[in-house]
Scaffold this motif. Sequence first.
Motif, PDB file in Angstrom:
ATOM      1  N   TYR A 133       0.810  -1.227   0.000  1.00  0.00           N
ATOM      2  CA  TYR A 133       0.000   0.000   0.000  1.00  0.00           C
ATOM      3  C   TYR A 133       0.840   1.273   0.000  1.00  0.00           C
ATOM      4  N   TYR A 134       1.927   1.301   0.802  1.00  0.00           N
ATOM      5  CA  TYR A 134       2.752   2.509   0.863  1.00  0.00           C
ATOM      6  C   TYR A 134       3.923   2.520  -0.120  1.00  0.00           C
ATOM      7  N   ALA A 135       4.116   1.417  -0.824  1.00  0.00           N
ATOM      8  CA  ALA A 135       5.279   1.336  -1.707  1.00  0.00           C
ATOM      9  C   ALA A 135       5.071   2.128  -2.993  1.00  0.00           C
ATOM     10  N   ASN A 193      -2.889   8.526  -3.677  1.00  0.00           N
ATOM     11  CA  ASN A 193      -3.582   9.641  -3.063  1.00  0.00           C
ATOM     12  C   ASN A 193      -3.931   9.312  -1.631  1.00  0.00           C
ATOM     13  N   ILE A 194      -3.285  10.044  -0.716  1.00  0.00           N
ATOM     14  CA  ILE A 194      -3.793  10.020   0.645  1.00  0.00           C
ATOM     15  C   ILE A 194      -4.482  11.368   0.739  1.00  0.00           C
ATOM     16  N   GLY A 195      -5.603  11.451   1.347  1.00  0.00           N
ATOM     17  CA  GLY A 195      -6.264  12.748   1.409  1.00  0.00           C
ATOM     18  C   GLY A 195      -7.605  12.686   0.723  1.00  0.00           C
ATOM     19  N   ASP A 221      -7.839   7.035   0.469  1.00  0.00           N
ATOM     20  CA  ASP A 221      -8.575   6.191   1.395  1.00  0.00           C
ATOM     21  C   ASP A 221      -8.821   6.851   2.745  1.00  0.00           C
ATOM     22  N   PHE A 222      -7.972   7.793   3.103  1.00  0.00           N
ATOM     23  CA  PHE A 222      -8.155   8.436   4.412  1.00  0.00           C
ATOM     24  C   PHE A 222      -7.590   9.847   4.389  1.00  0.00           C
ATOM     25  N   TYR A 223      -8.065  10.661   5.312  1.00  0.00           N
ATOM     26  CA  TYR A 223      -7.522  12.004   5.475  1.00  0.00           C
ATOM     27  C   TYR A 223      -6.421  11.954   6.518  1.00  0.00           C
ATOM     28  N   THR A 224      -5.363  12.690   6.306  1.00  0.00           N
ATOM     29  CA  THR A 224      -4.458  12.950   7.422  1.00  0.00           C
ATOM     30  C   THR A 224      -4.533  14.451   7.671  1.00  0.00           C
ATOM     31  N   ALA A 225      -4.052  14.851   8.840  1.00  0.00           N
ATOM     32  CA  ALA A 225      -4.071  16.266   9.182  1.00  0.00           C
ATOM     33  C   ALA A 225      -3.320  17.061   8.121  1.00  0.00           C
ATOM     34  N   GLU A 258      11.829  15.361   7.986  1.00  0.00           N
ATOM     35  CA  GLU A 258      10.528  14.677   8.073  1.00  0.00           C
ATOM     36  C   GLU A 258      10.704  13.183   7.799  1.00  0.00           C
ATOM     37  N   ILE A 259      10.025  12.389   8.606  1.00  0.00           N
ATOM     38  CA  ILE A 259      10.092  10.928   8.446  1.00  0.00           C
ATOM     39  C   ILE A 259       8.723  10.433   7.988  1.00  0.00           C
ATOM     40  N   GLY A 260       8.719   9.612   6.927  1.00  0.00           N
ATOM     41  CA  GLY A 260       7.448   9.083   6.393  1.00  0.00           C
ATOM     42  C   GLY A 260       6.621  10.168   5.751  1.00  0.00           C
ATOM     43  N   ALA A 261       7.212  10.904   4.822  1.00  0.00           N
ATOM     44  CA  ALA A 261       6.588  12.137   4.300  1.00  0.00           C
ATOM     45  C   ALA A 261       5.516  11.886   3.245  1.00  0.00           C
ATOM     46  N   HIS A 262       5.489  10.712   2.664  1.00  0.00           N
ATOM     47  CA  HIS A 262       4.583  10.358   1.570  1.00  0.00           C
ATOM     48  C   HIS A 262       4.610  11.397   0.438  1.00  0.00           C
ATOM     49  N   GLU A 318      12.835   8.561   3.463  1.00  0.00           N
ATOM     50  CA  GLU A 318      11.815   7.873   2.643  1.00  0.00           C
ATOM     51  C   GLU A 318      12.459   6.624   2.052  1.00  0.00           C
ATOM     52  N   ARG A 319      11.902   5.472   2.408  1.00  0.00           N
ATOM     53  CA  ARG A 319      12.563   4.232   1.961  1.00  0.00           C
ATOM     54  C   ARG A 319      12.295   3.878   0.504  1.00  0.00           C
ATOM     55  N   PHE A 320      11.213   4.435  -0.094  1.00  0.00           N
ATOM     56  CA  PHE A 320      10.872   4.035  -1.458  1.00  0.00           C
ATOM     57  C   PHE A 320      11.383   5.028  -2.504  1.00  0.00           C
ATOM     58  N   ASN A 334       4.177  12.616  10.870  1.00  0.00           N
ATOM     59  CA  ASN A 334       2.725  12.549  11.045  1.00  0.00           C
ATOM     60  C   ASN A 334       2.242  11.152  10.700  1.00  0.00           C
ATOM     61  N   GLU A 335       1.582  10.534  11.657  1.00  0.00           N
ATOM     62  CA  GLU A 335       1.009   9.196  11.465  1.00  0.00           C
ATOM     63  C   GLU A 335       2.009   8.185  10.941  1.00  0.00           C
ATOM     64  N   ILE A 336       3.113   8.034  11.652  1.00  0.00           N
ATOM     65  CA  ILE A 336       3.991   6.920  11.259  1.00  0.00           C
ATOM     66  C   ILE A 336       3.944   5.772  12.268  1.00  0.00           C
ATOM     67  N   PHE A 337       3.757   6.081  13.555  1.00  0.00           N
ATOM     68  CA  PHE A 337       3.792   4.973  14.524  1.00  0.00           C
ATOM     69  C   PHE A 337       2.625   4.001  14.335  1.00  0.00           C
ATOM     70  N   ALA A 359       1.731   3.059  11.533  1.00  0.00           N
ATOM     71  CA  ALA A 359       2.003   2.347  10.277  1.00  0.00           C
ATOM     72  C   ALA A 359       3.173   1.371  10.445  1.00  0.00           C
ATOM     73  N   PHE A 360       3.626   1.165  11.701  1.00  0.00           N
ATOM     74  CA  PHE A 360       4.618   0.114  11.963  1.00  0.00           C
ATOM     75  C   PHE A 360       3.870  -1.226  12.001  1.00  0.00           C
ATOM     76  N   ALA A 361       4.475  -2.251  11.496  1.00  0.00           N
ATOM     77  CA  ALA A 361       3.851  -3.575  11.591  1.00  0.00           C
ATOM     78  C   ALA A 361       3.688  -3.938  13.067  1.00  0.00           C
ATOM     79  N   GLU A 413      13.954  -0.138  17.721  1.00  0.00           N
ATOM     80  CA  GLU A 413      14.996   0.043  16.707  1.00  0.00           C
ATOM     81  C   GLU A 413      14.952   1.464  16.127  1.00  0.00           C
ATOM     82  N   PHE A 414      13.747   1.956  15.920  1.00  0.00           N
ATOM     83  CA  PHE A 414      13.549   3.287  15.355  1.00  0.00           C
ATOM     84  C   PHE A 414      14.090   4.361  16.316  1.00  0.00           C
ATOM     85  N   ALA A 415      13.767   4.217  17.602  1.00  0.00           N
ATOM     86  CA  ALA A 415      14.224   5.193  18.602  1.00  0.00           C
ATOM     87  C   ALA A 415      15.751   5.175  18.686  1.00  0.00           C
TER      88      ALA A 415
HETATM   89  C1  LIG Z   1      -0.171   6.930   7.388  1.00  0.00           C
HETATM   90  S1  LIG Z   1       1.155   7.326   6.330  1.00  0.00           S
HETATM   91  C2  LIG Z   1       1.378   9.034   6.667  1.00  0.00           C
HETATM   92  C3  LIG Z   1       1.982   9.806   5.533  1.00  0.00           C
HETATM   93  C4  LIG Z   1       2.192  11.290   5.767  1.00  0.00           C
HETATM   94  N1  LIG Z   1       3.079  11.518   6.879  1.00  0.00           N
HETATM   95  C5  LIG Z   1       0.868  12.003   5.958  1.00  0.00           C
HETATM   96  O1  LIG Z   1       0.634  12.481   7.065  1.00  0.00           O
HETATM   97  O2  LIG Z   1       0.086  12.075   5.024  1.00  0.00           O
HETATM   98  C6  LIG Z   1       2.520   6.497   7.094  1.00  0.00           C
HETATM   99  C7  LIG Z   1       3.868   6.722   6.463  1.00  0.00           C
HETATM  100  O3  LIG Z   1       4.892   6.327   7.378  1.00  0.00           O
HETATM  101  C8  LIG Z   1       5.922   5.664   6.674  1.00  0.00           C
HETATM  102  N2  LIG Z   1       6.670   4.836   7.634  1.00  0.00           N
HETATM  103  C9  LIG Z   1       6.220   3.825   8.393  1.00  0.00           C
HETATM  104  N3  LIG Z   1       7.194   3.290   9.144  1.00  0.00           N
HETATM  105  C10 LIG Z   1       8.310   4.007   8.882  1.00  0.00           C
HETATM  106  C11 LIG Z   1       9.661   3.950   9.331  1.00  0.00           C
HETATM  107  N4  LIG Z   1      10.062   3.049  10.215  1.00  0.00           N
HETATM  108  N5  LIG Z   1      10.541   4.833   8.825  1.00  0.00           N
HETATM  109  C12 LIG Z   1      10.157   5.749   7.928  1.00  0.00           C
HETATM  110  N6  LIG Z   1       8.906   5.856   7.455  1.00  0.00           N
HETATM  111  C13 LIG Z   1       7.982   4.990   7.916  1.00  0.00           C
HETATM  112  C14 LIG Z   1       5.173   4.915   5.584  1.00  0.00           C
HETATM  113  O4  LIG Z   1       6.019   4.539   4.524  1.00  0.00           O
HETATM  114  C15 LIG Z   1       4.115   5.943   5.191  1.00  0.00           C
HETATM  115  O5  LIG Z   1       4.579   6.812   4.199  1.00  0.00           O
END
Ligand SMILES: C[S@@+](CC[C@H](N)C(=O)[O-])C[C@H]1O[C@@H](n2cnc3c(N)ncnc32)[C@H](O)[C@@H]1O
Length: 330
Positions: free
Chosen positions: A18-20, A24-26, A30-34, A66-70, A99-101, A141-144, A146-148, A194-196
């Motif tokens: 899904y995130y690879a 469109n997020i927004g 499928d969902f709105y983020t702030a 920014e981490i997980g910027a989409h 951004e990993r992708f 924003n909204e990354i925690f 999205a962790f498995a 690991e992230f911390a």
């Molecule tokens: C719900 S989306 C939020 C996207 C964006 N921040 C927004 O607010 O619209 C979660 C994002 O977090 C990223 N993400 C999840 N785990 C991550 C990690 N360990 N390191 C970096 N990015 C991560 C995903 O790839 C995805 O882009």
Amino acid sequence: MTKFSDYMSEWLYGDDGYYATYKNIGKEGDFYTAVSTSKFFGGSVARHIISLVDEGFLARDGVICEIGAHHGYFLADVIEFIYTLRPKLLSSLKFVIIERFDELQEQQREYFEESFGDVINLTHYKSLDELRCKNAFFIANEIFDAFACELYYKGKTARVDGHNIEFDVYNKWVDAKAKKYNKDRGEIAIGYEEFALSMANSCDKFEFMSFDYGEMQARPDFSIRVYAKHKVIPFFDEEIKRDELFKKSDITYDVTFEHVKDAYADVGVEFVELKAQMVALVDMGILNLLEMLKENADEKIYEQELQKAKMLIMPNFLGERFKMIRFRKN
Ligand SMILES: C[S@@+](CC[C@H](N)C(=O)[O-])C[C@H]1O[C@@H](n2cnc3c(N)ncnc32)[C@H](O)[C@@H]1O
């Protein structure tokens, strides 16, 4: 049979996950983020960054990461407001996106070029492990959520067979976390520790601010759910068609902020606060920014922006169960 966390990783981050891919997020997604709701979200953070510079915590040539910027909209909004409020800082601050992708990196680069030409110094890294700096402000924003995670139910951890979930293994680590956070059932996030650690190792002195949906102490229940075209489907709904939703929709759960807090405490990073997103935005000056707009823009634009910003700070919509968590390493 696979671990649930591997199944969820594949769902979100595997090939065609899904995130690879760039989606469109927004509003159309499928969902709105702030982030997709109002520019004043990034604007409030810009104001906070300027206050960190003024108080001497963040150097003028510090890193804003920014981490997980989409799409990259959040960081771009932050930059736009720094330009409005303190333009000189734009030439000294360094901007980074983790951004990993590759495909998303490319889209973000294009968006920054379209928005700012070559005025902004933007660097990408695939992971925090590649970043080394002295002084930074990290934002997410909204990354925690999205962790498995693993799924836990009364002493057993789930595995997946096809798309069926079976609670049939004992996992010592998951069991210990579940007991620590008083859950007899629910999600246990994988990877916060690991992230911390990666963040703590990446920078000598930093502040980290993150926004997510959840509670300090999670409810002892499952919150895992799928978002497809603005509909929320509980993961254990009897009607759910997991095979059809797999990789095509977002899967998420409520964050247990205590788990995030403990992960940072373990690597010596100080917890500063957890508060409602709406309170955080007001504290960072969202109302002052709206006041500025009122004085400088025509009434129609002001009204439009006000309505969007209200969604961020009104209870019962995005404002209430969204939280801001903040950490500092000195
Ligand atoms: C719900 S989306 C939020 C996207 C964006 N921040 C927004 O607010 O619209 C979660 C994002 O977090 C990223 N993400 C999840 N785990 C991550 C990690 N360990 N390191 C970096 N990015 C991560 C995903 O790839 C995805 O882009």
